[in-house]
Design a protein around this motif. Structure first.
Motif, PDB file in Angstrom:
ATOM      1  N   ASP A  50       0.831  -1.207   0.000  1.00  0.00           N
ATOM      2  CA  ASP A  50       0.000   0.000   0.000  1.00  0.00           C
ATOM      3  C   ASP A  50       0.868   1.261   0.000  1.00  0.00           C
ATOM      4  OD1 ASP A  50      -2.235  -1.579   0.018  1.00  0.00           O
ATOM      5  OD2 ASP A  50      -2.689  -1.285   2.147  1.00  0.00           O
ATOM      6  N   GLU A  51       1.986   1.227   0.717  1.00  0.00           N
ATOM      7  CA  GLU A  51       2.905   2.367   0.735  1.00  0.00           C
ATOM      8  C   GLU A  51       3.474   2.615  -0.662  1.00  0.00           C
ATOM      9  OE1 GLU A  51       7.166   3.605   2.780  1.00  0.00           O
ATOM     10  OE2 GLU A  51       5.856   2.174   3.811  1.00  0.00           O
ATOM     11  N   GLY A  52       3.815   1.516  -1.360  1.00  0.00           N
ATOM     12  CA  GLY A  52       4.300   1.652  -2.734  1.00  0.00           C
ATOM     13  C   GLY A  52       3.242   2.231  -3.649  1.00  0.00           C
ATOM     14  N   ALA A  53       1.991   1.823  -3.462  1.00  0.00           N
ATOM     15  CA  ALA A  53       0.897   2.356  -4.278  1.00  0.00           C
ATOM     16  C   ALA A  53       0.737   3.860  -4.069  1.00  0.00           C
ATOM     17  CB  ALA A  53      -0.406   1.627  -3.943  1.00  0.00           C
ATOM     18  N   ARG A  54       0.847   4.298  -2.811  1.00  0.00           N
ATOM     19  CA  ARG A  54       0.731   5.738  -2.532  1.00  0.00           C
ATOM     20  C   ARG A  54       1.854   6.527  -3.202  1.00  0.00           C
ATOM     21  NH1 ARG A  54      -1.156   3.808   2.463  1.00  0.00           N
ATOM     22  NH2 ARG A  54       0.960   3.714   3.332  1.00  0.00           N
ATOM     23  N   ALA A  55       3.069   6.000  -3.107  1.00  0.00           N
ATOM     24  CA  ALA A  55       4.205   6.694  -3.723  1.00  0.00           C
ATOM     25  C   ALA A  55       4.045   6.775  -5.236  1.00  0.00           C
ATOM     26  CB  ALA A  55       5.509   5.978  -3.363  1.00  0.00           C
ATOM     27  N   LEU A  56       3.633   5.669  -5.843  1.00  0.00           N
ATOM     28  CA  LEU A  56       3.439   5.663  -7.290  1.00  0.00           C
ATOM     29  C   LEU A  56       2.346   6.633  -7.689  1.00  0.00           C
ATOM     30  CD1 LEU A  56       4.005   4.522 -10.093  1.00  0.00           C
ATOM     31  CD2 LEU A  56       2.392   2.679  -9.585  1.00  0.00           C
ATOM     32  N   ALA A  57       1.257   6.673  -6.914  1.00  0.00           N
ATOM     33  CA  ALA A  57       0.142   7.568  -7.244  1.00  0.00           C
ATOM     34  C   ALA A  57       0.584   9.026  -7.257  1.00  0.00           C
ATOM     35  CB  ALA A  57      -0.992   7.358  -6.244  1.00  0.00           C
ATOM     36  N   ARG A  58       1.480   9.385  -6.340  1.00  0.00           N
ATOM     37  CA  ARG A  58       1.968  10.776  -6.333  1.00  0.00           C
ATOM     38  C   ARG A  58       2.716  11.108  -7.615  1.00  0.00           C
ATOM     39  NH1 ARG A  58       4.363  10.319  -0.195  1.00  0.00           N
ATOM     40  NH2 ARG A  58       2.335  10.344   0.874  1.00  0.00           N
ATOM     41  N   ALA A  59       3.561  10.194  -8.048  1.00  0.00           N
ATOM     42  CA  ALA A  59       4.305  10.432  -9.284  1.00  0.00           C
ATOM     43  C   ALA A  59       3.372  10.484 -10.488  1.00  0.00           C
ATOM     44  CB  ALA A  59       5.354   9.334  -9.473  1.00  0.00           C
ATOM     45  N   VAL A  60       2.430   9.546 -10.537  1.00  0.00           N
ATOM     46  CA  VAL A  60       1.479   9.497 -11.649  1.00  0.00           C
ATOM     47  C   VAL A  60       0.667  10.785 -11.721  1.00  0.00           C
ATOM     48  CG1 VAL A  60      -0.662   8.392 -12.431  1.00  0.00           C
ATOM     49  CG2 VAL A  60       1.325   6.988 -11.824  1.00  0.00           C
ATOM     50  N   LYS A  61       0.266  11.280 -10.560  1.00  0.00           N
ATOM     51  CA  LYS A  61      -0.551  12.496 -10.506  1.00  0.00           C
ATOM     52  C   LYS A  61       0.202  13.690 -11.080  1.00  0.00           C
ATOM     53  CE  LYS A  61      -3.580  14.848  -7.218  1.00  0.00           C
ATOM     54  NZ  LYS A  61      -4.809  14.303  -7.793  1.00  0.00           N
ATOM     55  N   LEU A  62       1.462  13.816 -10.711  1.00  0.00           N
ATOM     56  CA  LEU A  62       2.260  14.937 -11.195  1.00  0.00           C
ATOM     57  C   LEU A  62       2.497  14.846 -12.704  1.00  0.00           C
ATOM     58  CD1 LEU A  62       4.888  15.154  -8.310  1.00  0.00           C
ATOM     59  CD2 LEU A  62       3.191  16.895  -8.902  1.00  0.00           C
ATOM     60  N   ILE A  63       2.882  13.657 -13.173  1.00  0.00           N
ATOM     61  CA  ILE A  63       3.154  13.487 -14.602  1.00  0.00           C
ATOM     62  C   ILE A  63       1.881  13.667 -15.420  1.00  0.00           C
ATOM     63  CG2 ILE A  63       4.028  11.920 -16.375  1.00  0.00           C
ATOM     64  CD1 ILE A  63       5.699  10.576 -14.147  1.00  0.00           C
ATOM     65  N   SER A  64       0.768  13.160 -14.913  1.00  0.00           N
ATOM     66  CA  SER A  64      -0.501  13.253 -15.636  1.00  0.00           C
ATOM     67  C   SER A  64      -0.971  14.702 -15.753  1.00  0.00           C
ATOM     68  CB  SER A  64      -1.573  12.412 -14.951  1.00  0.00           C
ATOM     69  OG  SER A  64      -1.236  11.043 -14.977  1.00  0.00           O
ATOM     70  N   ALA A  65      -0.727  15.499 -14.712  1.00  0.00           N
ATOM     71  CA  ALA A  65      -1.104  16.905 -14.775  1.00  0.00           C
ATOM     72  C   ALA A  65      -0.331  17.635 -15.862  1.00  0.00           C
ATOM     73  CB  ALA A  65      -0.861  17.566 -13.417  1.00  0.00           C
ATOM     74  N   LEU A  66       0.891  17.188 -16.112  1.00  0.00           N
ATOM     75  CA  LEU A  66       1.728  17.811 -17.142  1.00  0.00           C
ATOM     76  C   LEU A  66       1.373  17.332 -18.538  1.00  0.00           C
ATOM     77  CD1 LEU A  66       4.213  19.569 -17.865  1.00  0.00           C
ATOM     78  CD2 LEU A  66       5.610  17.531 -17.523  1.00  0.00           C
ATOM     79  N   LEU A  67       1.169  16.005 -18.705  1.00  0.00           N
ATOM     80  CA  LEU A  67       1.005  15.419 -20.038  1.00  0.00           C
ATOM     81  C   LEU A  67      -0.432  15.322 -20.513  1.00  0.00           C
ATOM     82  CD1 LEU A  67       3.479  12.382 -20.074  1.00  0.00           C
ATOM     83  CD2 LEU A  67       3.781  14.611 -21.150  1.00  0.00           C
ATOM     84  N   ASP A  68      -1.389  15.200 -19.578  1.00  0.00           N
ATOM     85  CA  ASP A  68      -2.773  14.908 -19.933  1.00  0.00           C
ATOM     86  C   ASP A  68      -2.857  13.644 -20.782  1.00  0.00           C
ATOM     87  OD1 ASP A  68      -5.532  15.169 -20.116  1.00  0.00           O
ATOM     88  OD2 ASP A  68      -5.420  16.494 -21.864  1.00  0.00           O
ATOM     89  N   PRO A  69      -2.339  12.499 -20.263  1.00  0.00           N
ATOM     90  CA  PRO A  69      -2.320  11.274 -21.073  1.00  0.00           C
ATOM     91  C   PRO A  69      -3.709  10.671 -21.220  1.00  0.00           C
ATOM     92  CG  PRO A  69      -1.606  10.791 -18.842  1.00  0.00           C
ATOM     93  CD  PRO A  69      -1.782  12.279 -18.914  1.00  0.00           C
ATOM     94  N   ILE A  70      -3.888   9.901 -22.298  1.00  0.00           N
ATOM     95  CA  ILE A  70      -5.166   9.225 -22.497  1.00  0.00           C
ATOM     96  C   ILE A  70      -5.334   8.095 -21.485  1.00  0.00           C
ATOM     97  CG2 ILE A  70      -5.400   9.794 -24.927  1.00  0.00           C
ATOM     98  CD1 ILE A  70      -4.329   6.963 -25.556  1.00  0.00           C
ATOM     99  N   GLU A  71      -4.211   7.543 -21.007  1.00  0.00           N
ATOM    100  CA  GLU A  71      -4.255   6.519 -19.974  1.00  0.00           C
ATOM    101  C   GLU A  71      -2.867   6.325 -19.388  1.00  0.00           C
ATOM    102  OE1 GLU A  71      -5.410   2.649 -21.345  1.00  0.00           O
ATOM    103  OE2 GLU A  71      -3.887   2.579 -22.913  1.00  0.00           O
ATOM    104  N   VAL A  72      -2.841   5.687 -18.218  1.00  0.00           N
ATOM    105  CA  VAL A  72      -1.592   5.299 -17.563  1.00  0.00           C
ATOM    106  C   VAL A  72      -1.582   3.777 -17.487  1.00  0.00           C
ATOM    107  CG1 VAL A  72      -0.223   5.411 -15.444  1.00  0.00           C
ATOM    108  CG2 VAL A  72      -1.538   7.423 -16.200  1.00  0.00           C
ATOM    109  N   VAL A  73      -0.481   3.171 -17.935  1.00  0.00           N
ATOM    110  CA  VAL A  73      -0.367   1.715 -17.970  1.00  0.00           C
ATOM    111  C   VAL A  73       0.772   1.291 -17.049  1.00  0.00           C
ATOM    112  CG1 VAL A  73      -0.036  -0.319 -19.418  1.00  0.00           C
ATOM    113  CG2 VAL A  73      -1.177   1.701 -20.361  1.00  0.00           C
ATOM    114  N   ILE A  74       0.488   0.356 -16.146  1.00  0.00           N
ATOM    115  CA  ILE A  74       1.505  -0.174 -15.232  1.00  0.00           C
ATOM    116  C   ILE A  74       1.932  -1.543 -15.740  1.00  0.00           C
ATOM    117  CG2 ILE A  74       2.014  -0.907 -12.874  1.00  0.00           C
ATOM    118  CD1 ILE A  74      -0.207   1.030 -11.953  1.00  0.00           C
TER     119      ILE A  74
END
Length: 388
Positions: A294-318
């Protein structure tokens, strides 16, 4: 084959561009495409279309098939990708082994195997593997695609911590052995290319995040890789996303890096390595500390949120072995990034397509570098099943 620089010869450049367009149309509808269909799609005359197809047939790229269904006049002859001649050799290089695949022009895998080595024998084993393919197939080798962990400009391994390589001119070395062009590709970039290739009409930005022994990312735009000018795009593993007492030491010497929380080692324990098979990863997931995941999920979500705000991607794939973490991890990432920052839109987040073969991205990139075309999703999936 069609990627020669024709800047000083406009007529040759136009001819090559039209050959690429015609060939891509055959790739998109192999077995149903016709000369008339190519003429309609390109706006070229019937004579020009026939001339292009004749050259593609002579080059062993296209083959004639059955006659198409009549539309009232003479029945046209269908065209297919010629899967009986040109071959692409793929090497997926890892620290102690390499996955080796031989892929036909129609996307079908003819052979897939693994070769093992030690750091001391790696160079010799890889050279011998390329030499064996060159001796067996000779001029039939269209290109060689090499996927590896680390940064590369397509010709040189700029840096690979896992392989302990720095400024290694690997493409030049393999070309001297294979007698065919060689393209080097970062492993995460290769996964992103393959994932985008599963979309019939890829459009917009797509963010691909690989979670394994490390954390990396890649961005595609309209299905094509969007690298940085210094070949360092996607190196997000050592960006700090965890602060204060929760920040763990990272192997890079800093604290709170994304990799220190969201790589699979921190989440699953020190028994994890990148060369574990999927059943072994599942076994580690089953006995892992769910709080760490769960801690890893929270950390990843923070990074995804920042990158997504910049790129406006159609989707994020893990992708990567993280797909074995199951639905709980994915839901945690979605929940933690679920409140969109003001003015932004939360993109869909999903796991990578399990149907994508390991060698698909490097094979696709090598094909595009050699001929300027891409496989359809159906052809890309075919690389998962070697021909009997």
């Amino acid at each position: 084959m069609f990627t020669t620089d024709d800047a000083l010869d406009t007529q040759a450049a136009v001819r090559r561009a039209n050959l690429r367009r015609a060939l891509q149309l055959v790739f998109q509808a192999s077995g149903t495409q016709t000369r008339a269909g190519i003429a309609r799609a390109t706006g070229l005359t019937a004579a020009t279309s026939s001339s292009l197809v004749a050259e593609l047939i002579d080059s062993r790229l296209v083959v004639e098939g059955e006659q198409a269904v009549s539309t009232g006049g003479k029945r046209a002859t269908t065209l297919s990708v010629d899967g009986a001649h040109h071959l692409i050799l793929v090497l997926v290089v890892q620290p102690t082994s390499a996955h080796v695949a031989l892929v036909a022009l129609d996307g079908t895998a003819l052979d897939a195997r693994t070769v093992a080595y030690t750091p001391a024998t790696r160079d010799r084993v890889l050279d011998d593997t390329v030499a064996e393919a060159a001796a067996r197939f000779g001029a039939r080798l269209l290109a060689v695609g090499v996927q590896l962990p680390g940064t590369t400009d397509g010709r040189t391994v700029l840096e690979s911590v896992q392989l302990e390589w720095q400024d290694v001119p690997l493409a030049e070395r393999f070309e001297a052995i294979a007698g065919a062009p060689v393209l080097l590709l970062n492993d995460v970039d290769a996964e992103a290319i393959a994932e985008a290739g599963m979309d019939e009409t890829p459009s917009g930005y797509r963010l691909f995040v690989h979670l394994g022994g490390g954390v990396g990312a890649a961005v595609t735009l309209d299905g094509e890789l969007a690298p940085g000018p210094r070949d360092r795009a996607g190196e997000i593993g050592h960006v700090q996303v965890v602060f204060g007492d929760a920040a763990r030491p990272c192997r890079c010497g800093q604290r709170g890096c994304l990799e220190s929380a969201a790589a699979l080692g921190p989440m699953l324990g020190e028994d994890f390595t990148d060369e574990l098979d999927l059943p072994a990863v599942r076994a580690l997931v089953a006995r892992a500390d769910q709080g760490q995941i769960d801690e890893g999920a929270r950390a990843l979500a923070r990074a995804v949120k920042l990158i997504s705000a910049l790129l406006d991607p159609i989707e994020v794939v893990i992708g990567g072995p993280a797909t074995e973490l199951g639905p709980r991890f994915l839901e945690r990432v979605r929940e933690e990034s679920g409140y969109p920052a003001r003015g932004t839109q939360q993109p869909p987040i999903r796991y990578a397509d399990p149907r994508v073969p390991l060698s698909a991205g490097a094979a696709q990139a090598a094909l595009t570098a050699a001929l300027g075309v891409r496989w359809s999703p159906q052809q890309l999936r075919a690389a998962a099943a070697p021909r009997p």
